[in-house]
Design an enzyme around this catalytic site. Structure first.
Site, mmCIF file in Angstrom:
data_model
loop_
_atom_site.group_PDB
_atom_site.id
_atom_site.type_symbol
_atom_site.label_atom_id
_atom_site.label_comp_id
_atom_site.label_asym_id
_atom_site.label_seq_id
_atom_site.Cartn_x
_atom_site.Cartn_y
_atom_site.Cartn_z
ATOM 1 N N LYS A 44 14.372 -62.220 -6.435
ATOM 2 C CA LYS A 44 14.205 -62.081 -7.886
ATOM 3 C C LYS A 44 13.066 -61.113 -8.185
ATOM 4 C CE LYS A 44 11.001 -65.984 -8.289
ATOM 5 N NZ LYS A 44 10.690 -67.236 -9.006
ATOM 6 N N ARG A 144 10.250 -78.420 -15.661
ATOM 7 C CA ARG A 144 10.634 -77.088 -16.130
ATOM 8 C C ARG A 144 12.157 -77.101 -16.284
ATOM 9 N NH1 ARG A 144 8.360 -72.229 -12.452
ATOM 10 N NH2 ARG A 144 10.250 -72.745 -11.306
ATOM 11 N N TYR A 279 -14.495 -46.661 -19.695
ATOM 12 C CA TYR A 279 -14.667 -47.210 -21.036
ATOM 13 C C TYR A 279 -15.750 -48.288 -21.087
ATOM 14 C CZ TYR A 279 -10.213 -44.980 -22.219
ATOM 15 O OH TYR A 279 -9.209 -44.081 -22.442
ATOM 16 N N MET A 327 -5.610 -47.392 -18.340
ATOM 17 C CA MET A 327 -4.149 -47.474 -18.286
ATOM 18 C C MET A 327 -3.568 -46.733 -17.084
ATOM 19 S SD MET A 327 -1.331 -46.384 -21.164
ATOM 20 C CE MET A 327 -1.949 -47.575 -22.358
#
Length: 387
Positions: A44, A144, A279, A327
């Site tokens: 998966k 779940r 940053y 990013m």
């Protein structure tokens, strides 16, 4: 059948190298852990970020007889890529209106946890003109997906048997999933096994004759032989990652990490002391030094939470992310060393070459190694080797 593309020879901004020989060795090691059970390789989420189709083929070559996916789209993609019906494919995360008929026509085992799903499977089987392969999932305590014990399980089993008698489906499996198998000795493990055995006994007592009964995930496969039943579902361990540090390192478990994530330095430059980096200037150089720019960022799946902590191997030395991960890029302080632009920066790999591991990044980001490899984005080419 589509062949695995050759590894590119041109330099890449970044690459996730996937060692299929290591994956095959991991599957064989896991089979040795559960010699009395068949093995499902869970592919998966694009094989936990490693590339579903090449990894599925490699796992089958090494003896996996089942493949597992979450979504039906993932399962159908395996069939479309040429995985034959002789290899069982199972998917378990369905929502109303899903592609039940296509799954039935492609010989995919579908998981059913509730009456709404059973109803949709039955209608799809009528439309397809052939019986569905259905596995009933029991909620033994994870809370779940899965059917609750008691009246709900009674109703689901009864309805499935009625549909089976009508030739609309075949109940091929009974299964469940552990909540805390990665915490050896947790009291929920024994409790879930007790509930699972009781729900099996009830279904089989009413006439269900499954091909497989299964509850063991990777940690249970590695640590809990009593949970192996007929099939073990191995996910993260196939990719050479330990389910948790409490169980042991990959080497302790006889596994080898499959993915190595690296990039080419995009810039190397000298800066003075007191120079802010990235940053927010959360890192300021303590003195004159050299900075290296690594062209990977959170858009590529490098966790921003590892800002100031993520380890990287450059020039044979461990470096640490300097300041915030952006990013598309982040910076490492090279401490005055001056590697060439284009030199390799290794974020993680097996660890035997001195590089960090996915677990090291997980610790730096406050998460688990599963997330580190799975989140590596599509901008990073997967280069499959030893295919």
């Amino acid at each position: 059948m589509t062949e695995t593309p050759p590894a590119p020879t041109a330099p890449l901004r970044a690459r996730a190298e996937i060692d299929l020989a290591a994956l095959r060795a991991n599957v064989r090691a896991l089979r040795d852990r559960a010699p009395g059970a068949a093995l499902m390789a869970v592919v998966k989420a694009d094989a936990y970020g490693h590339g579903a189709v090449p990894c599925a083929r490699a796992a089958v070559e090494a003896g996996a007889t089942w493949l597992g996916t979450a979504t039906p789209e993932e399962a159908l993609a395996l069939r479309a890529a040429g995985i034959p019906a002789s290899v069982r494919v199972m998917c378990w995360l369905w929502t109303p209106g899903g592609p039940w008929r296509r799954a039935i026509e492609e010989d995919i085992d579908v998981s059913v946890s509730a009456m709404w799903a059973l109803g949709e499977v039955v209608e799809a089987a009528r439309a397809a003109g052939r019986p569905a392969r259905v596995q009933l999932k029991a909620d033994t305590g994870l809370g779940r997906n899965g059917c609750q014990p008691g009246p709900d399980w009674d109703e689901l089993v009864g309805a499935a048997l009625a549909a089976e008698a009508a030739g609309l489906l075949r109940v091929t499996g009974l299964w469940s999933h552990f909540a805390c198998a990665d915490e050896p000795g947790h009291p929920s493990i024994a409790a879930q096994l007790t509930v699972f055995r009781a729900m099996l006994a009830e279904a089989e007592g009413r006439g269900v004759r499954p091909e497989v009964r299964h509850i063991a995930n990777s940690p249970a496969t590695l640590t809990l032989p009593a949970s192996h039943f007929d099939l073990v579902r191995t996910g993260v361990s196939v990719y050479g990652i330990s389910p948790s540090p409490e169980i042991g390192t990959p080497a302790d478990l006889g596994l080898r990490p499959v993915m190595t994530l690296s990039a080419s330095l995009a810039l190397v430059k000298q800066v003075p002391g007191g120079h802010g980096v990235s940053y927010g200037h959360h890192y300021v150089t303590p003195g004159r030094t050299t900075l290296g720019l690594v062209p990977l960022g959170y858009a590529d799946g490098v966790p921003r939470h590892a800002s100031g902590a993520g380890p990287v191997l450059v020039g044979g030395k461990w470096r640490t992310v300097a300041g915030r991960i952006a990013m598309d890029q982040f910076v490492v302080d090279l401490g005055g060393d001056e590697p060439q632009v284009g030199s390799r920066a290794v974020l993680f790999g097996p660890g035997d070459g001195g590089e960090p591991t996915a677990e090291d990044w997980a610790q730096a980001a406050g998460t688990i190694a599963y997330e580190i490899v799975t989140r590596i984005g599509s901008r990073v080419p997967r280069v499959h080797v030893n295919g």
